[in-house]
Design a protein around this motif. Structure first.
Motif, PDB file in Angstrom:
ATOM      1  N   VAL A  82       0.833  -1.200   0.000  1.00 61.97           N
ATOM      2  CA  VAL A  82       0.000   0.000   0.000  1.00 61.97           C
ATOM      3  C   VAL A  82       0.867   1.251   0.000  1.00 61.97           C
ATOM      4  O   VAL A  82       1.871   1.336   0.713  1.00 61.97           O
ATOM      5  CB  VAL A  82      -0.929   0.024   1.233  1.00 61.97           C
ATOM      6  N   GLY A  83       0.482   2.217  -0.823  1.00 63.13           N
ATOM      7  CA  GLY A  83       1.121   3.527  -0.827  1.00 63.13           C
ATOM      8  C   GLY A  83       0.144   4.563  -0.304  1.00 63.13           C
ATOM      9  O   GLY A  83      -0.970   4.674  -0.803  1.00 63.13           O
ATOM     10  N   LEU A  84       0.552   5.288   0.732  1.00 65.09           N
ATOM     11  CA  LEU A  84      -0.266   6.366   1.291  1.00 65.09           C
ATOM     12  C   LEU A  84       0.510   7.666   1.146  1.00 65.09           C
ATOM     13  O   LEU A  84       1.692   7.735   1.495  1.00 65.09           O
ATOM     14  CB  LEU A  84      -0.568   6.113   2.772  1.00 65.09           C
ATOM     15  N   GLY A  85      -0.153   8.700   0.628  1.00 67.14           N
ATOM     16  CA  GLY A  85       0.537   9.963   0.389  1.00 67.14           C
ATOM     17  C   GLY A  85      -0.228  11.167   0.895  1.00 67.14           C
ATOM     18  O   GLY A  85      -1.451  11.241   0.765  1.00 67.14           O
ATOM     19  N   ALA A  86       0.508  12.106   1.481  1.00 66.58           N
ATOM     20  CA  ALA A  86      -0.079  13.359   1.955  1.00 66.58           C
ATOM     21  C   ALA A  86       0.575  14.523   1.220  1.00 66.58           C
ATOM     22  O   ALA A  86       1.764  14.482   0.885  1.00 66.58           O
ATOM     23  CB  ALA A  86       0.128  13.506   3.465  1.00 66.58           C
ATOM     24  N   SER A  87      -0.191  15.557   0.978  1.00 62.00           N
ATOM     25  CA  SER A  87       0.312  16.721   0.260  1.00 62.00           C
ATOM     26  C   SER A  87       1.379  17.454   1.074  1.00 62.00           C
ATOM     27  O   SER A  87       1.253  17.625   2.286  1.00 62.00           O
ATOM     28  CB  SER A  87      -0.839  17.673  -0.048  1.00 62.00           C
TER      29      SER A  87
END
Length: 286
Positions: free
Chosen positions: A256-261
């Motif tokens: 899983v890839g989780l990204g925040a700005s």
């Protein structure tokens, strides 16, 4: 004297300022990693809760006397009414009933608009459940599987053995929750994060944003190999994001890839840099 003053005052100050900005940005990244790691564990919990839902209701339904009676009697009309009613009162994407040998008997699916309809699978040819699942249920009452379907999503599947009153197996109940792109878009809005899922080969399975489909195959696995921490900087919709890419604790095959700005942080750093540069220029000019 003036130039020596500039050399020994402005240059060290500029160096310390630049170094401090780098340290600040690294500290922000570390905090972002911690947040994303927590979010990753929350996602793992969500997947686990969905699977628990499937196994809990699979057990309840497989023990329902009315359902067992319809399966045992061979009545398609009565079985259809029972399964359709279940679909209207569940979050499942599909409920299927198989014969004890794995042959598909009846299935109901949930459409994209939430409508419930009987599947046409098995009408033209006989469809059988995989032999491995049939064999697993010979030794236990339930089996849980995660199926990764590129372009479609993740299917959480629970199989439950159906036993008659005489404790003889008369069928198999399959119940599925599909985590498709719409589910991940909902998660994005709730968690304020972009999400994508890869299989162990690095193939994109599902995502909250179509931009992920533009990356070449195995791009993410190659980047992870270079960056052991699993933290990457990517641009999504022309905005900088920090991504943590790791397997779920409950499944090494689900990456899983989780990204925040990082747009706000980058903007602050840019304003600080411009302000400091302006001060240095003013000192030199004056």
């Amino acid at each position: 004297l003036t130039w020596w003053f500039l050399l020994f005052s402005i240059v060290p100050l500029a160096f310390l300022t630049g170094y401090s900005l780098v340290i600040y940005e690294n500290a922000i990244d570390d905090e972002l990693k911690k947040r994303l790691d927590l979010n990753l564990r929350q996602l793992d919990v969500i997947v686990g809760e969905n699977e628990k839902y499937l196994t809990t209701f699979g057990k309840i339904r497989s023990l329902d006397p009315a359902f067992i009676s319809e399966v045992s009697s061979g009545s398609t009309v009565g079985l259809r009414k029972v399964v359709e009613a279940w679909m209207h009162n569940s979050i499942s994407s599909r409920i299927t009933v198989f014969e004890d040998d794995g042959r598909l008997r009846i299935a109901f699916v949930r459409g994209e608009l939430g409508d419930i309809k009987q599947s046409k699978l098995g009408e033209c040819e006989e469809i059988y459940l995989s032999e491995s699942i049939v064999n697993q249920l010979k030794d236990k009452d339930q089996a849980v599987v995660r199926e990764m379907r590129p372009g479609e999503g993740i299917e959480l599947v629970a199989y439950s053995k159906i036993l008659s009153r005489k404790n003889r197996q008369v069928g198999i109940l399959e119940e599925i929750i599909t985590m498709d792109s719409q589910v991940f878009k909902t998660l994005r809005n709730r968690m304020k994060l972009e999400v994508f899922v890869l299989n162990k080969e690095g193939q994109l399975i599902v995502s909250s944003e179509d931009d992920f489909k533009l990356y070449p195959p195995k791009f993410f696995t190659e980047q992870i190999a270079k960056e052991k921490s699993g933290f990457l900087d990517l641009r999504i919709r022309d905005e900088p994001y920090g991504f943590l890419i790791r397997p779920l604790a409950s499944s090494s095959e689900m990456i899983v890839g989780l990204g925040a700005s990082k747009g706000d942080v980058k903007a602050v750093l840019r304003r600080i840099t411009i302000a400091l540069f302006s001060v240095f220029v003013a000192i030199i000019v004056l």
